[in-house]
Design a protein around this motif. Sequence first.
Motif, mmCIF file in Angstrom:
data_model
loop_
_atom_site.group_PDB
_atom_site.id
_atom_site.type_symbol
_atom_site.label_atom_id
_atom_site.label_comp_id
_atom_site.label_asym_id
_atom_site.label_seq_id
_atom_site.Cartn_x
_atom_site.Cartn_y
_atom_site.Cartn_z
ATOM 1 N N GLU A 98 -9.418 13.623 -3.259
ATOM 2 C CA GLU A 98 -9.304 12.193 -3.542
ATOM 3 C C GLU A 98 -8.328 11.918 -4.681
ATOM 4 O OE1 GLU A 98 -12.212 8.575 -5.018
ATOM 5 O OE2 GLU A 98 -13.005 10.092 -3.658
ATOM 6 N N ASP A 99 -8.359 12.759 -5.739
ATOM 7 C CA ASP A 99 -7.465 12.534 -6.879
ATOM 8 C C ASP A 99 -6.004 12.631 -6.462
ATOM 9 O OD1 ASP A 99 -9.591 12.126 -8.509
ATOM 10 O OD2 ASP A 99 -9.488 14.058 -9.545
ATOM 11 N N ARG A 100 -5.697 13.556 -5.558
ATOM 12 C CA ARG A 100 -4.311 13.699 -5.112
ATOM 13 C C ARG A 100 -3.881 12.488 -4.293
ATOM 14 N NH1 ARG A 100 -0.998 18.084 -5.017
ATOM 15 N NH2 ARG A 100 0.771 18.082 -3.556
ATOM 16 N N ILE A 101 -4.782 12.016 -3.448
ATOM 17 C CA ILE A 101 -4.468 10.832 -2.638
ATOM 18 C C ILE A 101 -4.232 9.621 -3.533
ATOM 19 C CG2 ILE A 101 -5.444 9.200 -0.969
ATOM 20 C CD1 ILE A 101 -6.864 11.625 0.326
ATOM 21 N N LEU A 102 -5.116 9.427 -4.519
ATOM 22 C CA LEU A 102 -4.961 8.288 -5.431
ATOM 23 C C LEU A 102 -3.659 8.385 -6.222
ATOM 24 C CD1 LEU A 102 -8.621 7.815 -6.753
ATOM 25 C CD2 LEU A 102 -7.314 6.241 -5.317
ATOM 26 N N TYR A 103 -3.299 9.592 -6.659
ATOM 27 C CA TYR A 103 -2.048 9.756 -7.393
ATOM 28 C C TYR A 103 -0.861 9.351 -6.520
ATOM 29 C CZ TYR A 103 2.100 11.846 -9.362
ATOM 30 O OH TYR A 103 3.378 12.015 -9.826
ATOM 31 N N GLU A 106 -0.734 5.566 -6.071
ATOM 32 C CA GLU A 106 -0.303 4.858 -7.288
ATOM 33 C C GLU A 106 1.160 5.146 -7.609
ATOM 34 O OE1 GLU A 106 -3.078 6.091 -10.233
ATOM 35 O OE2 GLU A 106 -4.772 5.021 -9.323
ATOM 36 N N ASP A 107 1.571 6.415 -7.488
ATOM 37 C CA ASP A 107 2.939 6.792 -7.834
ATOM 38 C C ASP A 107 3.958 6.135 -6.906
ATOM 39 O OD1 ASP A 107 4.757 8.672 -9.424
ATOM 40 O OD2 ASP A 107 5.244 9.247 -7.365
ATOM 41 N N VAL A 121 -14.214 6.254 0.056
ATOM 42 C CA VAL A 121 -13.909 4.924 -0.455
ATOM 43 C C VAL A 121 -12.859 5.070 -1.555
ATOM 44 C CG1 VAL A 121 -14.815 2.867 -1.574
ATOM 45 C CG2 VAL A 121 -16.233 4.123 0.064
ATOM 46 N N PHE A 122 -11.768 4.349 -1.415
ATOM 47 C CA PHE A 122 -10.684 4.406 -2.389
ATOM 48 C C PHE A 122 -10.515 3.043 -3.043
ATOM 49 C CE2 PHE A 122 -9.762 7.615 0.782
ATOM 50 C CZ PHE A 122 -9.508 8.715 -0.009
ATOM 51 N N SER A 123 -10.476 3.072 -4.340
ATOM 52 C CA SER A 123 -10.258 1.823 -5.075
ATOM 53 C C SER A 123 -9.122 2.040 -6.046
ATOM 54 C CB SER A 123 -11.528 1.423 -5.838
ATOM 55 O OG SER A 123 -11.906 2.441 -6.727
ATOM 56 N N ALA A 124 -8.078 1.283 -5.871
ATOM 57 C CA ALA A 124 -6.936 1.322 -6.768
ATOM 58 C C ALA A 124 -6.415 -0.095 -6.923
ATOM 59 C CB ALA A 124 -5.848 2.239 -6.220
#
Length: 866
Positions: A98-103, A106-107, A121-124
């Motif tokens: 999940e952390d890689r997907i969120l990065y 965002e990037d 569930v992803f929240s950004a």
Amino acid sequence: MLIGERFTYPLEPLHRVISKTVKKYPDALAYKYQDQLLTYSMLEEQSDYMAAFLMANGLCPGTVVGVLLDRSATLVVTLLAILKAGGVYLPMDIDFPEDRILYMLEDSGATMLLTYSDKRVFSAENLTVINLSLAEIAQLKPELPRVSHEWPAYILYTSGSTGRPKGVKVTHQNLVNLLMSMFSFPGMVHTDKLLAVTTISFDISNLELFLPLTAGATLVMADAATARDGKALFRMMKQEQITFMQATPATWKLLLLSGWDEKLDIKIVSCGEPLPKDLAEKILERCASLWNMYGPTETTIYSTGKQILKTDRVITIGKPIGNTEVYILDDQLNPVPWGEIGEIYISGDGVTQGYFAQPELDAEKFVIDPFKDGSAKMYRTGDLGQLTADDEILYLGRLDKQIKIRGYRIEAGEIEYQLKKCPEVAEAVVTTRTDRSHDLRLVAYVMLKDFALNLNFKSLQHDFKDRLAQELPSYMIPSEFYLLEELPLTLNGKIDYKALPAAVRKTTGKVIASADTELEKNLFAIWAEALDTTDFTIDDDFLDVGGHSLIALYIMNEIEKLLGKTVPISALYEYPTIRKLAAVLDNGISDSLAASLVKLKSGGDKHPLYLIHGNGLNLLNFNALVQYLPDDQPVYGFQAIGLNASDAEIGTMEQVAARYVKELLHQNPDGPYLLAGYSYGGNIGIEMARILKNMGKEIRLLALFDANAQNSEKYNSWTSRIGRKILRQGPKAVWFTRSLVKTPAKAIGYQLFLLRNNANRILQKLRLVKQEKSIGVFEQLERVTQKYNEAYYNYRIKPYDGEIYLFKAAERVYFVDDAEQLGWGKYALKVHVREVPGDHKTMFEEPNVATFAAELTRVIDAINCA
């Protein structure tokens, strides 16, 4: 410079090119996934509806859309819909942490994420998440925006050396040029059926998904489980009558191991990592044609390629694809001379827009093409290459630390960055090792913050893997972890990778029970002590479990104590496992083990290569070189005479050469002969070649491995000796200054080594220090070394009526008068110099030995073809 075929192609976005294909083949089958079937007209219609839906939910031109979808018809429809709406898709593997997907979201500035799973569930910030499994897609025809061929089609993230992955912006034009080029090279027509096996986070998946759709062919998609199951994949290839398939060498190995034993009418593309020659030969027996393709993500999937034929002696990466130029340049961006090694640069229509929001990295990697007018860019790959006589490119590995495993490009720095985030870790280094099946594995060396934690290192390894799995994809998780008390550093404070200890696993004595006889148990105990591990069985090869020449000497010395008789070191070549060695010791040492000639590698019908030992006297230092040579290249080696018989006479260098020739003729009476001598073994090689030529035998190759042509001072007067020493001081000072700047650690280390040796010798003569007396095998080695040194001291080099191939180490820790040809120019008709990485010792070690072996293979193949 190599220039690919110039051809015109539509300067249109990809989806418009596919729409034209739809008009040509509206009722043809475009896509198949299990029981899901789509014709071209259905694909066009459904992607239009999806585009309308996405635009209604906020997708506008330039929007970056994260795609987190598993394999299904929805995946292809969705990607086309994003392109039609003017968006840029960001493919991500559903197994990514999940952390890689969120990065990545965002990037890249993604404002939309498409998925069809409610389990994650992803929240950004500013991110709209759409679950397509719950979405109601209305059957509406959209008003599609005008999309330029110069707009990005997708952003693909690769591993990053700074600790974070980096996104590459690939345009519609980049992708269309590649696909149109593939129509003829390697070729695709509307009757083809392509089997897609690659995850969408790997750039070659874009070719799998869109090449058939631009050609009017059929895209058949394998599910993730089938793609990993060799037997299931082979069944699918046959049942679906697949005619085109691309994959990495790892997948082709998997298929072969799973029983692919019949010829199929299929075009095979190998990519992602180097294609081994032995693997290519096996694939060629089972397919219609085989193609080897090469290219980084930054130049759109493939930039070069070639069809591999049975007659090919070396596997190259071929020539540029359409509208592509490839240069091999030096550090000053000048083309290197033909046959020299340089860095591969790629220019042309495949060069992408660069990295997302990383201007400094862009400036470093995407540089102005000096061979074109204007502002055209070329990409510096960091790969080493060399032009062959056929104007093809030979890939020779990486300039930097970047790693490729199973086609995935990995920056070790990214893994190190994540490891050092673990609270227990003070420092970490990630590199690779080759396992027993010759596959590359990631290995991590770790230094902990608190010495007390060392006791719990075994349990910490599991924690490290779990934590890394939260941040990195599975292919970036090291398979092994090793504890270091401190990291080895160079004089300038950088990590000394060559000084890292060999990756040998250490466990408890769990397998000693597998030894059946008392002798096997005793040998196991000796090996365990010498190797500092018990993680091997009595059927494991000595060299595979970390053995080398010094360990071999220790083992033979301990066996001599155990049995009360000398066992030749060559026994570890002929009988490299405990079981085999115990059996021969029980039955008595054969006469063959007393010989100097030792078989190092069998198999194949090529003329054998004969290696001649250097100052180390035995052949174990050649092991890595031999392993990297082709499987069909037989190799033999000459080890020193006295190692196998303590009372053997050594005599002069000429007598040594004559003894070796006698054994050579007994084993191979007709020739032709390929000889290669290391260090002063080069002098023995020249004498052997001279004897054989006088007998009318053909010397096809005489190679010298970093051998220096320098006669002993014995035959010079004292005045000439002094004069020579004086004349050498100036050039020697210049050389030392340069080496001090270039490789300070090696330069200073060698000078300290000489200083200690000279000081110790003087102190021993003055009897101020006691000379340690060697015993057993070590005493014998010392005695034999002294005899060979005497033979070398009394030897005078004579001219050789033939050509020499000099494989010269690029780094030199000691001064030589002739740095170009090491003095051989005045003794041979011609000297062909081949520079290989490393110094006199490390040229035979990883990673240098792979380049060395490749260069040696090229020379042998060229000579055999002449």
